[in-house]
Write a protein that holds these residues in place. Structure first.
Motif, short mmCIF file in Angstrom:
data_model
loop_
_atom_site.label_atom_id
_atom_site.label_comp_id
_atom_site.label_asym_id
_atom_site.label_seq_id
_atom_site.Cartn_x
_atom_site.Cartn_y
_atom_site.Cartn_z
N CYS A 1 0.79 -1.15 0.02
CA CYS A 1 0.08 0.07 -0.12
C CYS A 1 1.08 1.27 0.17
CB CYS A 1 -0.92 -0.03 1.12
SG CYS A 1 -1.89 1.53 1.41
N ARG B 1 3.69 -1.28 -7.53
CA ARG B 1 2.88 -0.29 -6.89
C ARG B 1 3.56 -0.12 -5.52
NH1 ARG B 1 -2.41 0.06 -4.30
NH2 ARG B 1 -1.00 1.17 -2.99
N LYS C 1 0.12 9.29 0.78
CA LYS C 1 -1.08 8.46 1.03
C LYS C 1 -2.17 9.37 1.43
CE LYS C 1 -1.35 4.89 1.02
NZ LYS C 1 -1.49 4.19 -0.42
N HIS D 1 -8.35 -3.02 -2.13
CA HIS D 1 -9.29 -2.01 -1.70
C HIS D 1 -10.79 -2.48 -1.91
CE1 HIS D 1 -5.47 -0.02 -2.19
NE2 HIS D 1 -5.83 0.48 -0.89
N GLU E 1 -2.27 -5.29 -3.37
CA GLU E 1 -1.39 -5.04 -2.17
C GLU E 1 -0.60 -6.08 -1.66
OE1 GLU E 1 -3.24 -0.62 -0.88
OE2 GLU E 1 -3.54 -2.29 0.13
N ASP F 1 -3.21 -0.41 5.53
CA ASP F 1 -3.92 -1.64 4.70
C ASP F 1 -3.39 -2.99 4.83
OD1 ASP F 1 -5.78 0.30 3.99
OD2 ASP F 1 -5.13 0.51 1.66
N GLN G 1 -5.73 -6.21 4.19
CA GLN G 1 -6.08 -6.50 2.73
C GLN G 1 -4.67 -6.82 1.96
OE1 GLN G 1 -7.73 -2.86 1.86
NE2 GLN G 1 -6.18 -1.97 0.74
MN MN Z 1 -4.15 0.95 0.03
#
Ligand code: MN
Ligand code: PEP
Length: 337
Positions: A102, A126, A131, A272, A298, A309, A312
């Motif tokens: 993330c 990524r 953020k 997400h 992620e 995050d 996830q």
């Molecule tokens: Mn994220």
């Protein structure tokens, strides 16, 4: 309006382009496989004047575009848009994997993740340096240092970077480092930001706003393209519903709908969309079945200690499992990884 040219000769196209400009409108020349078309955008009252251009030599016909988004619409461009970023390809026939944390949290974290996802076959790295956090007291990203670390990982492991710009002021610095600039869900209707990235010639990953309709999302893509940047990748990342089991609800139907109405590539963000690592593999499979051109996922070496995050984020070995499990499915839909 769309002007369909009967001729593809540069001088004939230039003549019509001039006539459009004389009307005070903005022409966009699109070279299709079979025909050259000139999409004309601008003040809707003046646009009516374009109809008369049908009488010009070398013009086959002039048609109105029915959808409110024009340059993003399939009415204007029939062929799928393919976005090439280094060796990565986002479009039909391939399936692009964007993976990483993330947020960039440390040199070790981003290098370790980049090395691993590259080894498993990811195409793009990524990682957020700036953020968008719900709380001003949460970790806000490593900012410029985060961008530098991303670049180091990108060069070391030969992975292009996708990372977010949250404000107009951040656009130049993010553009210096990123190969693809992400516009986050919370900024999907930040029109100043959309116009700013529309002035670049870098691909833009446009996340769907969590409370936005498909039409509004495509209108946001239109803002970017209308400024001159046609390289927009649509990213479905889940929308808010009444369901509380998941952070958002993955609107999987949005994938074939956007692909029907638009020529732009579509990727899915199962991380997400669900907010739960255990749904990332099944929702990635759903994305493939729905016709998506890729996923953005992620991944963290230690999700339990992630600064954002974690719930996830996939562990490294779960990302490897994801790659193994999707490989045969990607083949079934006639794409390559
Ligand atoms: Mn994220
Ligand atoms: C992210 O990609 O980490 C992110 C914040 O995404 P979104 O804008 O979709 O919430």
């Amino acid at each position: 309006m769309i002007i369909v040219m009967a001729s593809r000769k540069p001088e004939d196209v230039a003549y019509v382009v001039n006539r459009v400009e004389e009307l005070g409108l903005k022409p966009h020349v699109l070279e299709g496989v079979e025909k050259t078309v000139i999409a004309v955008i601008g003040d809707e009252r003046i646009l009516q004047g374009v109809l008369a251009l049908e009488a010009l030599p070398h013009v086959e016909k002039v048609m109105p575009v029915l959808k409110p988004y024009k340059l993003a619409s399939r009415e204007v461009k029939k062929e799928d848009t393919v976005i090439q970023v280094g060796k990565a390809r986002i479009g039909p026939k391939s399936f692009c994997i964007m993976a990483g944390p993330c947020a960039v949290e440390s040199r070790e974290q981003i290098l370790q993740t980049a090395e691993f996802v590259k080894k498993c076959g990811a195409h793009i790295l990524r990682g957020g340096a700036y953020k968008p956090r719900t709380s001003p007291y949460s970790f806000q990203g490593m900012e410029l240092e985060g961008l530098r670390l991303l670049k180091e990982a990108s060069e070391k492991y030969d992975l292009p970077i996708v990372t977010e710009a949250m404000t107009v002021e951040q656009v130049p610095v993010v553009a210096d480092f990123a190969d693809i600039i992400q516009i986050g869900a919370r900024n999907m209707q930040n029109y100043g930001l959309l116009r700013a990235v529309g002035k670049l010639n870098k691909p833009i990953l446009l996340k769907r706003g969590m409370m936005s309709t498909i039409n509004e999302w495509l209108m946001s893509a239109e803002y970017i393209i209308a400024e001159g940047n046609p390289n927009v990748i649509m990213c479905e990342r889940g929308i808010r519903t009444f369901e509380t089991e998941t952070r958002n609800t993955l609107d999987i139907q949005a994938v074939p709908i956007v692909k029907k109405y638009s020529h732009l590539p579509v990727v899915v963000d199962p991380s997400h969309a669900s907010g739960r690592w255990d749904l990332v593999i099944p929702m990635s499979k759903a994305a493939i079945a729905a016709g998506a051109d890729g996923i953005i996922v992620e991944v963290h070496p230690n999700p339990a200690e992630a600064l954002s995050d974690g719930a996830q984020s996939l562990k490294l070995e779960t990302f490897e499992q994801l790659m193994n499990e999707i490989k045969p499915l990607v083949g079934i839909v006639n794409r390559t990884l």
